[in-house]
Design a protein around this motif. Structure first.
Motif, PDB file in Angstrom:
ATOM      1  N   THR A 124       0.821  -1.211   0.000  1.00 27.07           N
ATOM      2  CA  THR A 124       0.000   0.000   0.000  1.00 27.07           C
ATOM      3  C   THR A 124       0.857   1.263   0.000  1.00 27.07           C
ATOM      4  OG1 THR A 124      -0.165  -0.343   2.398  1.00 27.07           O
ATOM      5  CG2 THR A 124      -2.068  -0.992   1.071  1.00 27.07           C
ATOM      6  N   PHE A 125       2.088   1.165   0.492  1.00 24.69           N
ATOM      7  CA  PHE A 125       2.981   2.336   0.488  1.00 24.69           C
ATOM      8  C   PHE A 125       3.306   2.792  -0.927  1.00 24.69           C
ATOM      9  CE2 PHE A 125       6.072  -0.995  -0.133  1.00 24.69           C
ATOM     10  CZ  PHE A 125       7.136  -0.400  -0.798  1.00 24.69           C
ATOM     11  N   LEU A 126       3.068   1.929  -1.921  1.00 22.70           N
ATOM     12  CA  LEU A 126       3.300   2.292  -3.319  1.00 22.70           C
ATOM     13  C   LEU A 126       2.093   2.971  -3.951  1.00 22.70           C
ATOM     14  CD1 LEU A 126       5.150  -0.944  -4.499  1.00 22.70           C
ATOM     15  CD2 LEU A 126       6.165   1.295  -4.018  1.00 22.70           C
ATOM     16  N   GLY A 127       0.991   3.041  -3.218  1.00 20.67           N
ATOM     17  CA  GLY A 127      -0.200   3.706  -3.730  1.00 20.67           C
ATOM     18  C   GLY A 127      -0.031   5.212  -3.794  1.00 20.67           C
ATOM     19  N   ALA A 128      -0.978   5.854  -4.464  1.00 14.98           N
ATOM     20  CA  ALA A 128      -0.875   7.295  -4.714  1.00 14.98           C
ATOM     21  C   ALA A 128      -0.852   8.121  -3.435  1.00 14.98           C
ATOM     22  CB  ALA A 128      -2.035   7.743  -5.606  1.00 14.98           C
ATOM     23  N   GLY A 179      -0.029  -3.508  12.105  1.00 10.74           N
ATOM     24  CA  GLY A 179       1.203  -2.743  12.257  1.00 10.74           C
ATOM     25  C   GLY A 179       2.066  -2.669  11.016  1.00 10.74           C
ATOM     26  N   PRO A 180       2.158  -3.747  10.205  1.00 12.46           N
ATOM     27  CA  PRO A 180       3.011  -3.650   9.009  1.00 12.46           C
ATOM     28  C   PRO A 180       2.639  -2.504   8.073  1.00 12.46           C
ATOM     29  CG  PRO A 180       2.519  -5.946   9.452  1.00 12.46           C
ATOM     30  CD  PRO A 180       1.689  -5.134  10.416  1.00 12.46           C
ATOM     31  N   TYR A 181       1.349  -2.179   7.963  1.00 18.22           N
ATOM     32  CA  TYR A 181       0.945  -1.069   7.092  1.00 18.22           C
ATOM     33  C   TYR A 181       1.516   0.245   7.612  1.00 18.22           C
ATOM     34  CZ  TYR A 181      -2.504  -4.405   5.334  1.00 18.22           C
ATOM     35  OH  TYR A 181      -3.114  -5.511   4.789  1.00 18.22           O
ATOM     36  N   TYR A 182       1.423   0.455   8.910  1.00 15.08           N
ATOM     37  CA  TYR A 182       1.868   1.708   9.512  1.00 15.08           C
ATOM     38  C   TYR A 182       3.388   1.796   9.560  1.00 15.08           C
ATOM     39  CZ  TYR A 182      -2.966   2.488  10.781  1.00 15.08           C
ATOM     40  OH  TYR A 182      -4.313   2.690  10.704  1.00 15.08           O
ATOM     41  N   MET A 183       4.029   0.710   9.993  1.00 10.91           N
ATOM     42  CA  MET A 183       5.482   0.724  10.094  1.00 10.91           C
ATOM     43  C   MET A 183       6.134   0.869   8.720  1.00 10.91           C
ATOM     44  SD  MET A 183       5.947   0.677  13.247  1.00 10.91           S
ATOM     45  CE  MET A 183       5.386   0.067  14.836  1.00 10.91           C
ATOM     46  N   THR A 184       5.580   0.187   7.720  1.00 14.00           N
ATOM     47  CA  THR A 184       6.128   0.300   6.367  1.00 14.00           C
ATOM     48  C   THR A 184       5.980   1.722   5.852  1.00 14.00           C
ATOM     49  OG1 THR A 184       5.638  -2.024   5.907  1.00 14.00           O
ATOM     50  CG2 THR A 184       5.988  -0.582   4.004  1.00 14.00           C
ATOM     51  N   ALA A 185       4.810   2.312   6.069  1.00 20.32           N
ATOM     52  CA  ALA A 185       4.607   3.699   5.639  1.00 20.32           C
ATOM     53  C   ALA A 185       5.590   4.633   6.350  1.00 20.32           C
ATOM     54  CB  ALA A 185       3.176   4.132   5.917  1.00 20.32           C
ATOM     55  N   LEU A 186       5.769   4.454   7.663  1.00 20.69           N
ATOM     56  CA  LEU A 186       6.648   5.350   8.417  1.00 20.69           C
ATOM     57  C   LEU A 186       8.098   5.247   7.959  1.00 20.69           C
ATOM     58  CD1 LEU A 186       5.166   4.965  12.020  1.00 20.69           C
ATOM     59  CD2 LEU A 186       5.171   7.046  10.630  1.00 20.69           C
ATOM     60  N   VAL A 187       8.605   4.017   7.764  1.00 19.89           N
ATOM     61  CA  VAL A 187      10.007   3.916   7.353  1.00 19.89           C
ATOM     62  C   VAL A 187      10.179   4.361   5.904  1.00 19.89           C
ATOM     63  CG1 VAL A 187      10.513   2.121   9.050  1.00 19.89           C
ATOM     64  CG2 VAL A 187       9.892   1.446   6.716  1.00 19.89           C
ATOM     65  N   HIS A 188       9.170   4.158   5.054  1.00 21.66           N
ATOM     66  CA  HIS A 188       9.278   4.627   3.678  1.00 21.66           C
ATOM     67  C   HIS A 188       9.294   6.160   3.627  1.00 21.66           C
ATOM     68  CE1 HIS A 188       9.032   4.322  -0.668  1.00 21.66           C
ATOM     69  NE2 HIS A 188       8.057   5.209  -0.679  1.00 21.66           N
ATOM     70  N   LEU A 189       8.586   6.796   4.552  1.00 22.03           N
ATOM     71  CA  LEU A 189       8.548   8.249   4.586  1.00 22.03           C
ATOM     72  C   LEU A 189       9.723   8.852   5.339  1.00 22.03           C
ATOM     73  CD1 LEU A 189       4.730   8.771   5.321  1.00 22.03           C
ATOM     74  CD2 LEU A 189       5.900   9.084   3.119  1.00 22.03           C
ATOM     75  N   LEU A 190      10.174   8.195   6.412  1.00 28.39           N
ATOM     76  CA  LEU A 190      11.122   8.816   7.334  1.00 28.39           C
ATOM     77  C   LEU A 190      12.479   8.134   7.395  1.00 28.39           C
ATOM     78  CD1 LEU A 190       8.614   9.429  10.279  1.00 28.39           C
ATOM     79  CD2 LEU A 190       9.442  11.116   8.605  1.00 28.39           C
ATOM     80  N   GLY A 191      12.605   6.931   6.831  1.00 26.51           N
ATOM     81  CA  GLY A 191      13.882   6.242   6.853  1.00 26.51           C
ATOM     82  C   GLY A 191      14.008   5.248   7.992  1.00 26.51           C
TER      83      GLY A 191
END
Length: 366
Positions: A124-128, A179-191
């Motif tokens: 989902t992190f690859l979504g728009a 949690g994987p949805y949130y953690m993946t989004a956070l690391v993709h955005l923040l490193g």
């Protein structure tokens, strides 16, 4: 064109089958298998899948299969993925890579040893929605990120899922399920995340199933059902996160990134689209930002299609095993911190994968 075969044809398989057969132009489903043969038969009939394997080992032995899609239950991910890698197949797995950090590390080392692609959900992190948020952060629209907050609040899946028992078994709970949805989004955005302080609890030892078919059937609870804590990122960003199956809330999902020059509300990371809202210092209201890339609807299998294209071209894929492994360690650290009473220093390496570019043709990656 890369050939995909499914291990597992449960609830989530329908959207994978639908998208692979209708949306993504560079992959195709050639076979399915499931411990319940009727599920495989129904999925194959509905979507015109040519092969039904008697078991996963027959699937692994098929030379026409390029990538194994592992969408079994979470506690089965390790066994299935390991067997597929041992058979020489690339693997895309539903989340998490494994509920156990040491098992996840073993899978990564096995993939490296055999020169195979390994990765998986969430994509989902690859979504728009999240891709637009990443561009805004990278381009300085909120200045330098300083803090973040995120939460996933609810009262569990027992009222809507037909077979919710596994959500409360090993590999389940709100952290490892959502949690994987949130953690993946956070690391993709923040490193990369650097350290975690966490607390966890199990509120009920037994919970009743609330769906019509199994109303009142008791479910033993084996895992924490409320987890909360603080994440320190290498960049210096401090983020708070709560994942709960023990709450009732009017706003159940949220990620907010705070910066030196503004604030960004990121859409629900369980979805591909959603509203991206930007608050600047000279404004008292959030501005809705137009989405900058494709894939706003439920585009599950986007990460799988990207993996297939990466195999074809020799580049890295975006839903990479290093991301999955870092997320497993990040999630595991909440419980470890709670059990030890100490701050947990993360060890897994992580570098943000490349953003997904805008492409004129939906379903064609890059």
């Amino acid at each position: 064109m890369k050939n995909i075969a499914f291990v597992g044809v449960g609830c989530i398989s329908d959207i994978y089958l639908k998208n692979i057969t209708n949306l993504y132009k560079e992959i195709q489903v050639i076979g399915v298998c499931d411990l319940i043969p009727e599920r495989a038969e129904e999925g194959a009939k509905k979507y015109g899948v040519p092969k039904i394997y008697k078991d996963m080992y027959e699937l692994f032995a098929d030379p026409e299969v390029d990538i194994v899609l592992n969408i079994t239950r979470p506690y089965e991910h390790y066994e299935v993925t390991k067997a597929a890698l041992m058979a020489g197949k690339h693997v895309y797995s539903e989340k998490p890579l494994s509920p156990d950090l040491e098992e996840a590390k073993e899978l990564v080392e096995l993939a490296k040893e055999k020169g195979l692609y390994l990765g998986g959900a969430p994509d989902t992190f690859l979504g728009a929605g999240i891709q637009t948020a990443r561009r805004l952060i990278d381009d300085g629209f909120i200045g330098t990120p300083t803090a973040a907050s995120a939460h996933m609040l609810g009262h569990g899946p027992e009222g809507w899922h037909p077979d919710p028992e596994f959500f409360y078994q090993y590999g389940g709970g709100p952290m490892f399920d959502m949690g994987p949805y949130y953690m993946t989004a956070l690391v993709h955005l923040l490193g990369r995340a650097k350290a975690v302080n966490g607390f966890v609890k199990k509120t009920f030892d037994v919970r009743p199933i609330l769906n019509q078919a199994k109303m009142g059937v008791p479910m033993p609870v084996e895992v924490p059902t409320h987890e909360a804590g603080t994440i320190l990122f290498e960049s210096g960003v401090i983020a708070s996160f709560t994942a709960s199956f023990d709450t009732y809330a009017d706003r159940s999902d949220e990620i907010i990134i705070y910066g030196t020059e503004g604030t960004l509300r990121v859409p629900d990371p369980n979805t591909f689209g959603g509203d991206v809202l930007l608050l600047r210092p000279d404004s008292n209201t959030y501005e809705k930002i137009p989405l900058l890339t494709r894939y706003t609807e439920n585009s599950r299998a986007l990460g799988l299609a990207d993996m297939a294209k990466a195999i074809e071209t020799g580049r890295d894929h975006r839903a990479h095993y290093s991301q999955q492994l870092h997320v497993v360690e990040l999630m595991s650290s909440f419980r470890k911190s709670s059990e030890t009473g100490m701050t947990v220093q993360l060890e897994t390496p992580y570098t943000r994968t490349a953003p997904l570019p805008y492409t004129p043709l939906l379903g064609i990656i890059d």
